[in-house]
Design a protein around this motif. Structure first.
Motif, mmCIF file in Angstrom:
data_model
loop_
_atom_site.group_PDB
_atom_site.id
_atom_site.type_symbol
_atom_site.label_atom_id
_atom_site.label_comp_id
_atom_site.label_asym_id
_atom_site.label_seq_id
_atom_site.Cartn_x
_atom_site.Cartn_y
_atom_site.Cartn_z
ATOM 1 N N ARG A 158 0.824 -1.199 0.000
ATOM 2 C CA ARG A 158 0.000 0.000 0.000
ATOM 3 C C ARG A 158 0.864 1.258 0.000
ATOM 4 O O ARG A 158 1.973 1.271 0.517
ATOM 5 N N TYR A 159 0.320 2.324 -0.571
ATOM 6 C CA TYR A 159 0.965 3.641 -0.475
ATOM 7 C C TYR A 159 -0.070 4.663 -0.054
ATOM 8 O O TYR A 159 -1.271 4.486 -0.290
ATOM 9 N N GLY A 160 0.378 5.708 0.603
ATOM 10 C CA GLY A 160 -0.525 6.725 1.116
ATOM 11 C C GLY A 160 -0.564 7.958 0.238
ATOM 12 O O GLY A 160 0.427 8.329 -0.391
ATOM 13 N N ILE A 186 -4.108 4.380 0.026
ATOM 14 C CA ILE A 186 -4.833 4.748 1.245
ATOM 15 C C ILE A 186 -4.837 6.268 1.333
ATOM 16 O O ILE A 186 -3.775 6.906 1.294
ATOM 17 N N ARG A 194 -0.323 10.591 7.061
ATOM 18 C CA ARG A 194 0.251 9.713 6.041
ATOM 19 C C ARG A 194 1.631 9.216 6.453
ATOM 20 O O ARG A 194 1.945 8.031 6.324
ATOM 21 N N ASP A 197 1.593 6.570 9.450
ATOM 22 C CA ASP A 197 1.291 5.198 9.042
ATOM 23 C C ASP A 197 2.426 4.576 8.241
ATOM 24 O O ASP A 197 2.675 3.366 8.329
ATOM 25 N N LEU A 198 3.125 5.385 7.458
ATOM 26 C CA LEU A 198 4.267 4.869 6.709
ATOM 27 C C LEU A 198 5.362 4.405 7.658
ATOM 28 O O LEU A 198 5.935 3.314 7.497
ATOM 29 N N THR A 203 1.493 1.493 5.731
ATOM 30 C CA THR A 203 1.690 1.591 4.289
ATOM 31 C C THR A 203 3.170 1.332 4.048
ATOM 32 O O THR A 203 4.007 1.587 4.923
ATOM 33 N N GLN A 204 3.489 0.841 2.879
ATOM 34 C CA GLN A 204 4.876 0.414 2.644
ATOM 35 C C GLN A 204 5.661 1.370 1.757
ATOM 36 O O GLN A 204 6.888 1.420 1.825
#
Length: 328
Positions: A158-160, A186, A194, A197-198, A203-204
């Motif tokens: 996932r990416y934000g 996301i 953002r 969460d990263l 998110t990766q």
């Protein structure tokens, strides 16, 4: 809330100290008779806010009236566009825009105010590429590894982004299109959420201006992959470009900023402001501040901003059509 390093220092360019902060910038005969409101379509501490506060000081020195930066996040930058579009076109209400406003308009089903059609276009300010970086625990040492990982588990990483159809969202979509990969996006209300969460590996992949991720990259929390531009950035000279990694065309979506006013602003006021921006971009503190944030100044005629608006609109329309991205 994520704050760009040195922002508090850069903000000192505004206010009463502006003349001292910008020696060599002379006050022009000004149109302004009251404070100038400089709108930003994002919250404080992001790149858009940084750019606005950097140029506010020199502009204030030349205009001879306070230039007050007003953050009006909402509608993925369209709230601020609308406020300026509906203002009196007398040069006292301006906007520092970003490329995100074009993408938001193009992707919207019910059209908000248009950066391209509903405003006057004064000057380009700066440009900068997005950097792609992954969480340290992602099993990918470089771009090739990351693409292989995505292909082995489509849709799992996932990416934000901050705003459907915004620059980050579209850059990620273009990357997937160019590489034949699949990720989940996301959406977050702001850059701080953002990044949180990263860093937690929720998110990766992180996509942002180089300065936004600089501290986390330098600490080892994130691993840079490439810069989505035509040239490497000063902050990370050893990080290759997308083209060097075999992914061409990503530079079409970049992190540029411009100055605008309401539509039908008198040509002389627009010309005066254009000249002031050119002088501001010669100021050493402005250049240093932008370079520290991973940007480069883009002095030049007003037509260069108009051309950029047109080319970005075409590219974004094509991408929105092929990806099916919509803002309801």
């Amino acid at each position: 809330m994520v704050k760009i390093t040195r922002r508090s220092v850069l903000m000192t360019g505004a206010g009463a100290a502006a003349m001292l902060a910008a020696p060599g910038i002379l006050r022009a005969k000004s149109y302004a008779t009251q404070p100038v409101r400089l709108f930003v379509g994002t919250a404080a501490a992001g790149s858009n806010d940084l750019v606005a506060r950097l140029i506010a000081g020199p502009l204030e020195a030349m205009i001879g009236q306070p230039v007050v930066v007003e953050n009006r996040p909402g509608g993925a930058t369209t709230l601020a566009v609308g406020l300026v579009a509906n203002a009196k076109p007398d040069g006292h209400t301006l906007l520092v825009s970003s490329a995100a406003a074009i993408a938001t308009y193009v992707a919207s089903v019910t059209k908000p105010p248009s950066l391209v059609d509903d405003l006057s276009h004064v000057a380009m300010i700066c440009d900068g590429a997005f950097i792609y970086a992954v969480h340290k625990d992602v099993k990918a040492e470089n771009t090739r590894d990351f693409i292989s990982l995505l292909k082995s588990s489509p849709g799992k990483l996932r990416y934000g982004a901050t705003g459907t159809g915004g620059g980050i969202h579209l850059s990620g979509a273009l990357f997937q299109q160019k590489t034949g990969t699949e990720m989940k996006v996301i959406q977050y209300a702001n850059a701080g959420m953002r990044l949180t969460d990263l860093l937690a590996n929720q998110t990766q992949l992180g996509i942002a201006g180089a300065a936004v991720l600089a501290q986390q990259i330098n600490s080892g929390a994130l691993r840079p992959l490439f810069v989505a531009g035509t040239e490497r950035v000063n902050l990370f000279p050893n990080v290759p470009t997308g083209a060097e990694e075999g992914i061409g065309g990503l530079e079409g979506i970049s992190n540029w900023f411009g100055l605008h006013g309401p539509k039908n602003m008198p040509p002389q006021i627009s010309a005066d402001l254009h000249g002031m921006v050119q002088k501001a971009l010669e100021d050493a503190k402005v250049k240093e501040g932008l370079a520290a944030a991973g940007f480069f100044t883009t002095p030049g005629p007003r037509e260069e901003l108009v051309t950029r608006l047109e080319t970005d609109t075409v590219l974004t329309k094509d991408l929105v059509k092929t990806t099916g991205i919509k803002i309801e």
